[in-house]
Motif scaffolding. Structure first.
Motif, PDB file in Angstrom:
ATOM      1  N   ALA A  54     -15.197 -32.594  39.953  1.00  0.00           N
ATOM      2  CA  ALA A  54     -14.173 -33.578  39.605  1.00  0.00           C
ATOM      3  C   ALA A  54     -12.826 -33.228  40.222  1.00  0.00           C
ATOM      4  CB  ALA A  54     -14.051 -33.673  38.079  1.00  0.00           C
ATOM      5  N   GLU A  55     -12.483 -31.965  40.206  1.00  0.00           N
ATOM      6  CA  GLU A  55     -11.205 -31.551  40.783  1.00  0.00           C
ATOM      7  C   GLU A  55     -11.157 -31.831  42.275  1.00  0.00           C
ATOM      8  OE1 GLU A  55      -7.555 -29.955  41.853  1.00  0.00           O
ATOM      9  OE2 GLU A  55      -8.279 -30.638  39.890  1.00  0.00           O
ATOM     10  N   ASN A  56     -12.229 -31.536  42.987  1.00  0.00           N
ATOM     11  CA  ASN A  56     -12.215 -31.697  44.436  1.00  0.00           C
ATOM     12  C   ASN A  56     -12.422 -33.145  44.875  1.00  0.00           C
ATOM     13  OD1 ASN A  56     -12.139 -28.989  46.200  1.00  0.00           O
ATOM     14  ND2 ASN A  56     -12.995 -28.555  44.167  1.00  0.00           N
ATOM     15  N   ALA A  57     -12.718 -34.011  43.925  1.00  0.00           N
ATOM     16  CA  ALA A  57     -12.764 -35.438  44.241  1.00  0.00           C
ATOM     17  C   ALA A  57     -11.362 -36.026  44.341  1.00  0.00           C
ATOM     18  CB  ALA A  57     -13.571 -36.186  43.184  1.00  0.00           C
TER      19      ALA A  57
ATOM     20  N   GLY B 202      -8.694 -25.319  47.637  1.00  0.00           N
ATOM     21  CA  GLY B 202     -10.072 -25.684  47.347  1.00  0.00           C
ATOM     22  C   GLY B 202     -10.714 -26.305  48.561  1.00  0.00           C
ATOM     23  N   TYR B 203     -11.491 -27.341  48.328  1.00  0.00           N
ATOM     24  CA  TYR B 203     -12.184 -28.034  49.417  1.00  0.00           C
ATOM     25  C   TYR B 203     -11.476 -29.328  49.770  1.00  0.00           C
ATOM     26  CZ  TYR B 203     -15.762 -30.837  51.741  1.00  0.00           C
ATOM     27  OH  TYR B 203     -16.442 -31.643  52.612  1.00  0.00           O
ATOM     28  N   TYR B 204     -11.464 -30.273  48.829  1.00  0.00           N
ATOM     29  CA  TYR B 204     -10.742 -31.536  48.984  1.00  0.00           C
ATOM     30  C   TYR B 204     -11.068 -32.222  50.313  1.00  0.00           C
ATOM     31  CZ  TYR B 204      -8.268 -29.485  45.074  1.00  0.00           C
ATOM     32  OH  TYR B 204      -7.967 -28.903  43.873  1.00  0.00           O
ATOM     33  N   ALA B 205     -12.369 -32.499  50.497  1.00  0.00           N
ATOM     34  CA  ALA B 205     -12.868 -33.224  51.683  1.00  0.00           C
ATOM     35  C   ALA B 205     -12.475 -32.529  52.978  1.00  0.00           C
ATOM     36  CB  ALA B 205     -12.379 -34.669  51.671  1.00  0.00           C
ATOM     37  N   GLY B 206     -12.364 -31.215  52.928  1.00  0.00           N
ATOM     38  CA  GLY B 206     -12.073 -30.439  54.128  1.00  0.00           C
ATOM     39  C   GLY B 206     -10.603 -30.207  54.386  1.00  0.00           C
ATOM     40  N   LEU B 207      -9.718 -30.824  53.601  1.00  0.00           N
ATOM     41  CA  LEU B 207      -8.279 -30.611  53.790  1.00  0.00           C
ATOM     42  C   LEU B 207      -7.815 -29.285  53.203  1.00  0.00           C
ATOM     43  CD1 LEU B 207      -7.057 -34.269  53.117  1.00  0.00           C
ATOM     44  CD2 LEU B 207      -7.240 -33.073  55.321  1.00  0.00           C
TER      45      LEU B 207
ATOM     46  N   LEU C  30     -13.985 -17.937  50.885  1.00  0.00           N
ATOM     47  CA  LEU C  30     -14.846 -17.942  49.705  1.00  0.00           C
ATOM     48  C   LEU C  30     -14.468 -19.076  48.760  1.00  0.00           C
ATOM     49  CD1 LEU C  30     -15.216 -14.157  48.745  1.00  0.00           C
ATOM     50  CD2 LEU C  30     -16.935 -15.659  49.744  1.00  0.00           C
ATOM     51  N   VAL C  31     -13.166 -19.307  48.608  1.00  0.00           N
ATOM     52  CA  VAL C  31     -12.690 -20.396  47.735  1.00  0.00           C
ATOM     53  C   VAL C  31     -13.123 -21.742  48.300  1.00  0.00           C
ATOM     54  CG1 VAL C  31     -10.635 -21.490  46.769  1.00  0.00           C
ATOM     55  CG2 VAL C  31     -10.739 -18.987  46.968  1.00  0.00           C
ATOM     56  N   PHE C  32     -12.882 -21.939  49.578  1.00  0.00           N
ATOM     57  CA  PHE C  32     -13.244 -23.195  50.241  1.00  0.00           C
ATOM     58  C   PHE C  32     -14.743 -23.458  50.110  1.00  0.00           C
ATOM     59  CE2 PHE C  32     -14.503 -25.614  54.022  1.00  0.00           C
ATOM     60  CZ  PHE C  32     -13.593 -26.663  54.015  1.00  0.00           C
ATOM     61  N   TRP C  33     -15.554 -22.424  50.367  1.00  0.00           N
ATOM     62  CA  TRP C  33     -17.013 -22.579  50.306  1.00  0.00           C
ATOM     63  C   TRP C  33     -17.480 -22.920  48.888  1.00  0.00           C
ATOM     64  CZ3 TRP C  33     -20.634 -19.755  47.519  1.00  0.00           C
ATOM     65  CH2 TRP C  33     -21.971 -19.994  47.835  1.00  0.00           C
ATOM     66  N   ALA C  34     -17.027 -22.124  47.895  1.00  0.00           N
ATOM     67  CA  ALA C  34     -17.485 -22.323  46.516  1.00  0.00           C
ATOM     68  C   ALA C  34     -17.119 -23.705  46.007  1.00  0.00           C
ATOM     69  CB  ALA C  34     -16.896 -21.248  45.606  1.00  0.00           C
ATOM     70  N   GLU C  35     -15.912 -24.184  46.340  1.00  0.00           N
ATOM     71  CA  GLU C  35     -15.491 -25.495  45.836  1.00  0.00           C
ATOM     72  C   GLU C  35     -16.123 -26.630  46.636  1.00  0.00           C
ATOM     73  OE1 GLU C  35     -11.710 -26.043  44.269  1.00  0.00           O
ATOM     74  OE2 GLU C  35     -11.819 -24.143  43.175  1.00  0.00           O
ATOM     75  N   SER C  36     -16.441 -26.372  47.904  1.00  0.00           N
ATOM     76  CA  SER C  36     -17.151 -27.406  48.668  1.00  0.00           C
ATOM     77  C   SER C  36     -18.559 -27.613  48.133  1.00  0.00           C
ATOM     78  CB  SER C  36     -17.214 -27.016  50.154  1.00  0.00           C
ATOM     79  OG  SER C  36     -18.172 -25.990  50.395  1.00  0.00           O
ATOM     80  N   LYS C  37     -19.120 -26.605  47.499  1.00  0.00           N
ATOM     81  CA  LYS C  37     -20.458 -26.711  46.916  1.00  0.00           C
ATOM     82  C   LYS C  37     -20.435 -27.195  45.472  1.00  0.00           C
ATOM     83  CE  LYS C  37     -22.098 -25.142  50.684  1.00  0.00           C
ATOM     84  NZ  LYS C  37     -22.602 -26.148  51.644  1.00  0.00           N
TER      85      LYS C  37
ATOM     86  N   GLN D 258     -16.414 -28.379  56.875  1.00  0.00           N
ATOM     87  CA  GLN D 258     -15.457 -28.023  57.916  1.00  0.00           C
ATOM     88  C   GLN D 258     -14.029 -28.183  57.402  1.00  0.00           C
ATOM     89  OE1 GLN D 258     -16.444 -26.853  60.972  1.00  0.00           O
ATOM     90  NE2 GLN D 258     -18.532 -26.962  60.161  1.00  0.00           N
ATOM     91  N   VAL D 259     -13.154 -27.269  57.829  1.00  0.00           N
ATOM     92  CA  VAL D 259     -11.731 -27.403  57.536  1.00  0.00           C
ATOM     93  C   VAL D 259     -11.152 -28.432  58.498  1.00  0.00           C
ATOM     94  CG1 VAL D 259      -9.517 -26.208  57.428  1.00  0.00           C
ATOM     95  CG2 VAL D 259     -11.602 -25.005  56.767  1.00  0.00           C
ATOM     96  N   ARG D 260     -10.546 -29.461  57.937  1.00  0.00           N
ATOM     97  CA  ARG D 260     -10.062 -30.580  58.764  1.00  0.00           C
ATOM     98  C   ARG D 260      -8.639 -30.377  59.265  1.00  0.00           C
ATOM     99  NH1 ARG D 260     -10.763 -35.461  54.877  1.00  0.00           N
ATOM    100  NH2 ARG D 260      -9.492 -36.450  56.508  1.00  0.00           N
ATOM    101  N   VAL D 261      -8.023 -29.261  58.887  1.00  0.00           N
ATOM    102  CA  VAL D 261      -6.647 -29.023  59.313  1.00  0.00           C
ATOM    103  C   VAL D 261      -6.605 -27.752  60.137  1.00  0.00           C
ATOM    104  CG1 VAL D 261      -5.585 -30.238  57.393  1.00  0.00           C
ATOM    105  CG2 VAL D 261      -6.161 -27.834  57.147  1.00  0.00           C
ATOM    106  N   ALA D 262      -5.639 -27.667  61.038  1.00  0.00           N
ATOM    107  CA  ALA D 262      -5.515 -26.504  61.921  1.00  0.00           C
ATOM    108  C   ALA D 262      -4.642 -25.448  61.245  1.00  0.00           C
ATOM    109  CB  ALA D 262      -4.915 -26.913  63.252  1.00  0.00           C
TER     110      ALA D 262
END
Length: 733
Positions: free
Chosen positions: A272-275, A325-330, A466-473, A717-721
């Motif tokens: 819900a948070e990452n949506a 977090g993940y947030y659609a890769g952002l 690790l944060v990005f991966w865990a929240e993307s899942k 994928q991370v959508r930002v540089a």
């Protein structure tokens, strides 16, 4: 010597006996078949024998290269059935055998008195077969040592010299002899004459040996000699002195504080948070690296807390809090902001300080900076890892904050942030622990900005992945820091079923280590997705945990390590493997086994063995069932030597599963952004996919299936540089 015998058979025998001077005596025996007076006896001996041969009661001469003649020096008349015994001294026999050797006795009338063949078996030889055993083989304990060895040469024992374990002490005694200790050796001399035959077994006990706190597998020598120095036995025994895991103090499992007014009793799920809408605005471009710097007066916080921010700039700044977090890769979501915040140019940090013992602490602090802003952590701050971005439009910096979930909810997974290690490497405004053997800090404080990771410490380089991966899942994940492990460590079993440790989690207090050890003993699973973990020993200076001390005065870098307390305190008894050295990045080639499920065997992951590595030391405690599930080879930066990397697993008696990853690279591969100074290509999408699959396998194995990671068809994928960050490292072992 004679005896009656059946005259029908010569019954020739030839036996060999070792002499004390290293030669061999051959003794020929035969029954006389015909009475008469002996003129001479001829005997054959093994081809290739050497030596100066003598006998008794007669003269010896050579007939050929393999035959001797013996002639008596007095008249010897024998009857049929007499047993002849003729010894020949001084042989040095060749290798080989057995040999069939002839014997013939001729009478004065040139008649044959007896004749036949005997078989000579090779001389029985003995190996020293030296052993050393300990009744209590634990480093730091008092034990009885027993040295045993086989006599390989007959003689009269003069003394036995035994090598003692390295750095052992104590009032050492023995029995049946006198004992002296010098130069790391014990020398035992018998009280009574001891004539030893070859093959005899020596056994010397040493009582009251106090072992050093370090153990390992030690080769210890023994040498038994005569009073004139002739060696009767010499060998080396291997003594295993393996320390079990050190006992840790109990850490109280304190209750959770009451939930403050206005704070929720539960938080949104990760899904819900990452949506919610994310943003790439959290990224600080490399062009904005500058003099602006900031830090927070708390390392972590919870809903209801207020955190102060201190900034040095001189220009108005915007302060924006981003939940990572993940947030659609952002990669982040904006949670709070305040613009046009006035700032000042703060006074320079101060380096100094002296301990109660008079040691120069060389602590760099900006505690005297004035407060810029107070930030309320309220219901909008969903627990997670945060970067507070401070920008004046020209330059910008982060200040990291971790927000805990203190509601008492137990999560599937807790990811820890290595805040004490970030601080050890922090050189902002002065010195770090690694500024030099004699000039590095002995006290580090969180009251200053970080100079790494654009102010994020080692978060961006090693931990964001690790944060990005865990929240993307969409995993049920929560977060805390090293400081929280020290303060709330007794709550760990109530907070999470499984813990992920990050890439570089090196600096541990006693309470931190005790809490982690206790959690494993109570069934909490641990995946250490890094290396060099719990390697150095620190002590927080107060209940606010704003500074910690490290003993670099007793023995330099050595005395800062946990292992300096003894082998029982090494990392391997805690997590399964032990730090080896910093490495230049090398390739991991995948194999088979559950960790590689979904990754083809033989897949190459360039740069994955990176940063620092662990391996299973043979001289340290190994947990029952310890298994190496992945391995490779790195190259030590300090000496260029190849070193092994072992990723390991074991299951504790509590049922908790423990994984030790033994390389820094898991987190950075998950976002394809490893430290810029690792001098390896950026991980490609295939490498990210492979490591993501491996981390998913690790999560599912270590959690015993309670963490069910969704299948990875395409890695997030991370959508930002995000600018690649250098990682401050040390070549110190």
């Amino acid at each position: 010597m004679t005896r009656s015998a059946d005259a029908a058979s010569a019954s020739v025998t030839v036996t060999a006996t070792a002499a004390s001077n290293g030669t061999t005596t051959l003794t020929y025996r035969a029954n006389v078949l015909k009475a008469g007076t002996i003129r001479e006896i001829t005997v054959a001996f093994p081809a290739g024998s050497t030596g100066r041969i003598t006998s008794v009661n007669g003269t010896v001469s050579s007939v050929s290269s393999t035959v001797l003649r013996w002639r008596p020096t007095r008249v010897i008349t024998v009857a049929a059935g007499t047993r002849l015994v003729i010894p020949f001294y001084g042989f040095r026999l060749p290798a080989g055998g057995p040999w069939t050797l002839g014997f013939k006795a001729i009478g004065t009338a040139r008649q044959t008195l007896t004749s036949g063949y005997g078989v000579l078996q090779p001389l029985k030889t003995y190996t020293a077969a030296t052993t050393v055993t300990a009744s209590n083989p634990i480093p730091g304990q008092t034990t009885e040592l027993r040295y045993r060895s086989t006599v390989t040469r007959a003689g009269t024992l003069g003394s036995v010299r035994m090598q003692l374990p390295t750095a052992s002490t104590g009032t050492v005694t023995s029995v049946n002899g006198t004992l002296s200790i010098a130069g790391g050796y014990a020398t035992w001399k018998p009280k009574a004459v001891l004539n030893l035959a070859a093959g005899a077994r020596i056994s010397i006990p040493l009582y009251g040996v106090r072992l050093s706190k370090y153990g390992g597998i030690m080769p210890l020598t023994l040498s038994a000699t005569t009073s004139t120095g002739t060696v009767l036995s010499s060998g080396t025994g291997s003594l295993s002195l393996i320390a079990p895991p050190a006992a840790m103090p109990a850490v109280a499992a304190t209750g959770f504080a009451a939930i403050p007014p206005g704070c929720p009793s539960s938080w949104p799920t990760t899904v819900a948070e990452n949506a919610k809408a994310g943003t790439g605005d959290w990224v600080i471009p490399a062009s904005m690296n500058g003099q602006l710097a900031a830090y927070l007066t708390k390392v972590s916080a919870t809903c209801g807390d207020t955190v102060d921010l201190k900034v040095t700039s001189g220009n108005p700044v915007s302060v924006v809090a981003y939940r990572m977090g993940y947030y659609a890769g952002l990669g982040a979501r904006e949670v709070w902001r305040q613009d046009d915040v006035p700032t000042v140019v703060q006074d320079a940090p101060i380096t100094g300080g002296t301990s109660a013992e008079g040691h120069d602490l060389r602590m760099t602090s900006a505690a005297h900076w004035t407060k810029t802003l107070s930030i309320p952590v309220d219901k909008d701050w969903v627990p997670g890892t945060y970067l507070i971005k401070v920008s004046d439009g020209q330059s910008a910096s982060y200040a990291p904050l971790t927000v805990r979930d203190d509601t008492g909810t137990k999560h599937d997974l807790l990811i820890q942030q290595a805040t004490t290690t970030w601080q050890a490497y922090n050189r902002y405004g002065g010195v770090s622990f690694y500024s030099g053997p004699e000039t590095g800090s002995g006290r580090l404080t969180f009251d200053r900005p970080y100079n790494e990771g654009q102010g994020s410490g080692q978060y961006l380089t090693l931990e964001q992945g690790l944060v990005f991966w865990a929240e993307s899942k969409g995993l049920d994940v929560t977060y805390w820091t090293n400081n929280d492990l020290d303060e709330f460590g007794g709550q760990l079993p109530a907070r999470a079923a499984t813990v992920f440790l990050p890439g570089h989690d090196e600096y541990y207090s006693l309470r931190m280590r005790a809490a982690l050890s206790q959690a494993i003993a109570r069934g909490v699973n641990v995946a250490n997705l890094g290396a060099n973990t719990a390697y150095r020993l620190i002590t927080f200076t107060g209940d606010d945990r704003r500074a910690w001390d490290i003993d670099r005065y007793t023995d330099g870098y050595t005395s800062t390590t946990w292992r300096y307390l003894g082998d029982a305190y090494a990392s391997q008894p805690l997590l399964g493997a032990e730090y080896f050295c910093p490495v230049t990045a090398s390739t991991l080639t995948t194999g088979t086994g559950w960790i590689y499920d979904g990754v083809p065997a033989g897949t190459r992951l360039p740069g994955f063995i990176a940063g620092e590595v662990d391996y299973v030391w043979p001289g340290l405690y190994k947990h029952p069932g310890l298994t190496t599930v992945a391995s490779g080879t790195g190259t030590c930066r300090s000496n260029g030597r190849a070193v092994p990397m072992h990723a390991t697993t074991f299951t504790a008696p509590s049922g908790a599963r423990v994984f030790n990853g033994s390389t820094f690279a898991y987190g950075c591969f998950l976002v394809r952004r490893c430290p810029s100074n690792w001098t390896v290509p950026a991980p490609d999408a295939a490498s990210q996919q492979a490591v993501g699959t491996m981390v998913a396998n690790i999560a599912e194995w270590v959690s015993q299936g309670t963490i069910n990671v969704p299948a990875d068809t395409t890695a997030a994928q991370v959508r930002v540089a995000v600018p690649k960050q250098p990682l401050q490292t040390s070549t110190q072992p």
